[in-house]
Scaffold this motif. Structure first.
Motif, PDB file in Angstrom:
ATOM      1  N   ASP A 112       5.153   2.498   1.787  1.00 29.37           N
ATOM      2  CA  ASP A 112       3.994   3.210   1.235  1.00 29.37           C
ATOM      3  C   ASP A 112       2.681   2.566   1.672  1.00 29.37           C
ATOM      4  OD1 ASP A 112       5.450   5.168  -0.051  1.00 29.37           O
ATOM      5  OD2 ASP A 112       5.676   4.004  -1.880  1.00 29.37           O
ATOM      6  N   THR A 113       2.652   1.243   1.735  1.00 34.10           N
ATOM      7  CA  THR A 113       1.455   0.555   2.211  1.00 34.10           C
ATOM      8  C   THR A 113       1.244   0.802   3.698  1.00 34.10           C
ATOM      9  OG1 THR A 113       1.768  -1.176   0.551  1.00 34.10           O
ATOM     10  CG2 THR A 113       0.300  -1.670   2.386  1.00 34.10           C
ATOM     11  N   TRP A 114       2.315   0.750   4.469  1.00 32.57           N
ATOM     12  CA  TRP A 114       2.245   0.939   5.913  1.00 32.57           C
ATOM     13  C   TRP A 114       1.716   2.334   6.269  1.00 32.57           C
ATOM     14  CZ3 TRP A 114       6.339  -2.360   8.746  1.00 32.57           C
ATOM     15  CH2 TRP A 114       5.876  -2.685  10.022  1.00 32.57           C
ATOM     16  N   LEU A 131      -4.521  -1.673  -1.471  1.00 30.68           N
ATOM     17  CA  LEU A 131      -4.176  -1.132  -0.160  1.00 30.68           C
ATOM     18  C   LEU A 131      -3.505   0.225  -0.272  1.00 30.68           C
ATOM     19  CD1 LEU A 131      -2.861  -4.277   1.747  1.00 30.68           C
ATOM     20  CD2 LEU A 131      -4.950  -2.995   2.194  1.00 30.68           C
ATOM     21  N   LYS A 132      -2.707   0.422  -1.326  1.00 29.82           N
ATOM     22  CA  LYS A 132      -2.018   1.696  -1.494  1.00 29.82           C
ATOM     23  C   LYS A 132      -2.970   2.815  -1.874  1.00 29.82           C
ATOM     24  CE  LYS A 132       2.107  -0.703  -2.989  1.00 29.82           C
ATOM     25  NZ  LYS A 132       2.902  -1.098  -4.130  1.00 29.82           N
ATOM     26  N   SER A 188       2.777   8.427  -2.391  1.00 32.54           N
ATOM     27  CA  SER A 188       3.311   7.098  -2.641  1.00 32.54           C
ATOM     28  C   SER A 188       4.567   7.135  -3.478  1.00 32.54           C
ATOM     29  CB  SER A 188       2.255   6.228  -3.340  1.00 32.54           C
ATOM     30  OG  SER A 188       1.908   6.794  -4.575  1.00 32.54           O
ATOM     31  N   GLY A 189       4.787   8.247  -4.188  1.00 30.07           N
ATOM     32  CA  GLY A 189       5.993   8.351  -4.997  1.00 30.07           C
ATOM     33  C   GLY A 189       5.826   7.630  -6.316  1.00 30.07           C
ATOM     34  N   ASP A 190       6.601   8.100  -7.325  1.00 30.44           N
ATOM     35  CA  ASP A 190       6.497   7.506  -8.640  1.00 30.44           C
ATOM     36  C   ASP A 190       7.193   6.158  -8.719  1.00 30.44           C
ATOM     37  OD1 ASP A 190       5.072   9.614  -9.708  1.00 30.44           O
ATOM     38  OD2 ASP A 190       6.859  10.765 -10.192  1.00 30.44           O
TER      39      ASP A 190
END
Length: 503
Positions: free
Chosen positions: A117-119, A227-228, A496-498
């Motif tokens: 998710d960060t990438w 970052l996210k 990003s998803g839960d």
């Protein structure tokens, strides 16, 4: 217990947790690269594995490894048949390496999802500038990307370390000679030798170590969340897998994940529908056997009841605390982090320690204490799921609500609950799955005439009735996955998803 014995147990617990975390990193980081930067068939399936550590209990994972990698497991049978061997060639399960293998592959999806998710959301400015200056991809990664990913890598690694450090059922089942962690030693001291001085010493050491890690995790995780939340405008488009090196790396990675993660889970299904008495022919004899057992249906009812009560209580606790945080005016960032650490404190106390303390206070456990203890221990999960929903409520919305509402209770029911309803349902699903899959607290509390499905499954496995254990484990896993999926089924799809909320 002398100083040398204590040091040995502490050292082994830390070493196995570090090695398990390193293995999870070795699998999770390449997987996060392919999921975050490349397009390929099965990407969504690979990302969906991130729910396994939360909705599939460790007991079921242990059963999977026994049925696939055990001496009489599917892998050994296959190798013996193909190469004509008389003895099982794979004998790694009941050893230090087997324990690390189970921990690493069980938890690698956490690192994969978090870093992925960060990438996906990394700003491309610095990397593009480096490329324009003539830097190759490997140097861009080494000088730019790795530093941008570092907070997510460190925070997810700490979380995996904590889970491996507190592992109990996997160590209890796979622990060979000389393999014992703080959790197992505390359980043995309390239940077998009744040495409560030893319990106090080991529990204190364990709690101090976890407190240090939790504080560090909270600060690092705060940087990871920033970052996210970067604007998606800066996201890079995913490319197809290209080049021989990438293709070979991806092929090897997928093979390893299937061999040590997917196949063990599939082994549970296979063994649940087969029996050694019928030459491994597909049948329902294992299910028929467990349904005839007197303790099976009561254990299912107890698990559902405890799960519903724990999920409800934990969700209420988490929501109330998050709502209080929203009403409090927090002026400094450090104070905000401190208040966010408080609901994480249950992670500094293990299930075994909580169970032992309860038995010391009330002598004999009961369902009420089981529900209350599970609700407290799962509070960090509930808090991490609900917090992002409340945090995203605009300040002008809160100011308007305060002006037109009679009191804060009115704001809670008219504004907060409707906005974070999806988060509440999701938190309930997480808490229910964790509660139903927990075999540690019921085992430690030893409640008279009270069995849960996870404890029922554990006793079957302990009696080496693996086919019946797999059948019961399959029902347990289906129950956890069903509630977890149902609690998320109507949610809007987010980038990003839960799952990442609890990381």
């Amino acid at each position: 217990m002398n100083f040398f014995q204590i040091t040995h147990v502490v050292r082994f617990t830390i070493v196995q947790a570090i090695c398990s975390t390193i293995l999870a990193l070795l699998i999770g980081l390449p997987a996060s690269f392919f999921c975050g930067r490349r397009k390929f068939f099965g990407r969504k399936f690979l990302l969906s594995l991130s729910v396994v550590p939360f909705c599939i209990p460790p007991l079921i994972i242990a059963l999977g490894y026994v049925t696939f990698l055990g001496l009489n497991g599917g892998l050994n049978h296959f190798l013996m048949f193909v190469f004509g061997l008389k003895k099982p060639p794979v004998q790694i399960l009941y050893s230090f390496f087997g324990l690390v293998l189970a921990h690493g592959f069980y938890n690698f999806p956490l690192i994969m999802k978090n870093v992925c998710d960060t990438w996906e959301n990394l700003p491309s400015g610095a990397a593009e500038t480096a490329r324009l200056l003539g830097a190759k991809e490997i140097r861009v990664f080494r000088t730019v990307t790795i530093y941008q990913l570092l907070p997510s890598i460190v925070s997810s690694s700490m979380l995996v370390f904590i889970y491996c450090f507190l592992s109990f059922i996997l160590v209890l089942l796979f622990g060979g000679v000389g393999i014992s962690t703080l959790e197992v030693e505390i359980y043995k001291a309390a239940r077998a030798s009744l040495n409560f001085n030893k319990v106090a010493i080991l529990a204190t050491i364990e709690t101090i170590i976890l407190c240090i890690i939790i504080v560090l995790y909270s600060f690092v995780e705060q940087k990871s969340l920033r970052l996210k939340e970067l604007n998606v405008y800066y996201m890079n488009e995913k490319k197809s897998i290209s080049g021989m090196l990438e293709f070979l790396t991806f092929t090897v990675l997928v093979f390893i994940i299937f061999l040590f993660f997917i196949f063990p889970l599939a082994g549970i299904v296979f063994n649940a529908f087969t029996s050694s008495k019928t030459a491994n022919a597909f049948n329902l004899s294992s299910f028929s056997t467990i349904f005839r057992m007197k303790s099976f249906l009561p254990s299912v009812k107890s698990s559902v009841l405890v799960g519903l009560c724990t999920g409800t209580l934990c969700t209420i606790f988490g929501f109330v605390y998050v709502a209080i945080l929203k009403f409090i005016e927090i002026k400094t960032e450090k104070f905000r982090i401190l208040l966010k650490i408080i609901p994480m404190l249950p992670m500094t106390v293990s299930s075994v320690v909580v169970g032992v303390v309860i038995t010391m206070i009330v002598r004999r456990g009961n369902p009420f204490w089981l529900i209350f203890a599970q609700a407290i221990l799962t509070l960090p999960l509930s808090f991490r799921v609900i917090y992002p929903y409340i945090e995203k409520i605009p300040f002008n919305t809160m100011d308007s609500a305060i002006l037109i509402s009679k009191n804060k209770i009115d704001i809670v029911f008219r504004v907060m609950i409707p906005i974070c309803a999806k988060g509440l349902v999701s938190a309930f699903g997480f808490s229910f799955a964790v509660s139903v899959g927990d075999a540690t607290l019921p085992l430690v509390l030893a409640i008279p005439k009270f069995d849960t499905l996870s404890l029922f499954c554990y006793r079957l496995a302990g009696a080496y009735r693996f086919n019946e254990a797999c059948a019961a484990g399959l029902i347990l896993g289906f129950l956890c996955v069903f509630i977890f999926t149902f609690s998320n089924i109507n949610f809007k799809k987010k980038k990003s998803g839960d799952i990442i909320c609890i990381l």
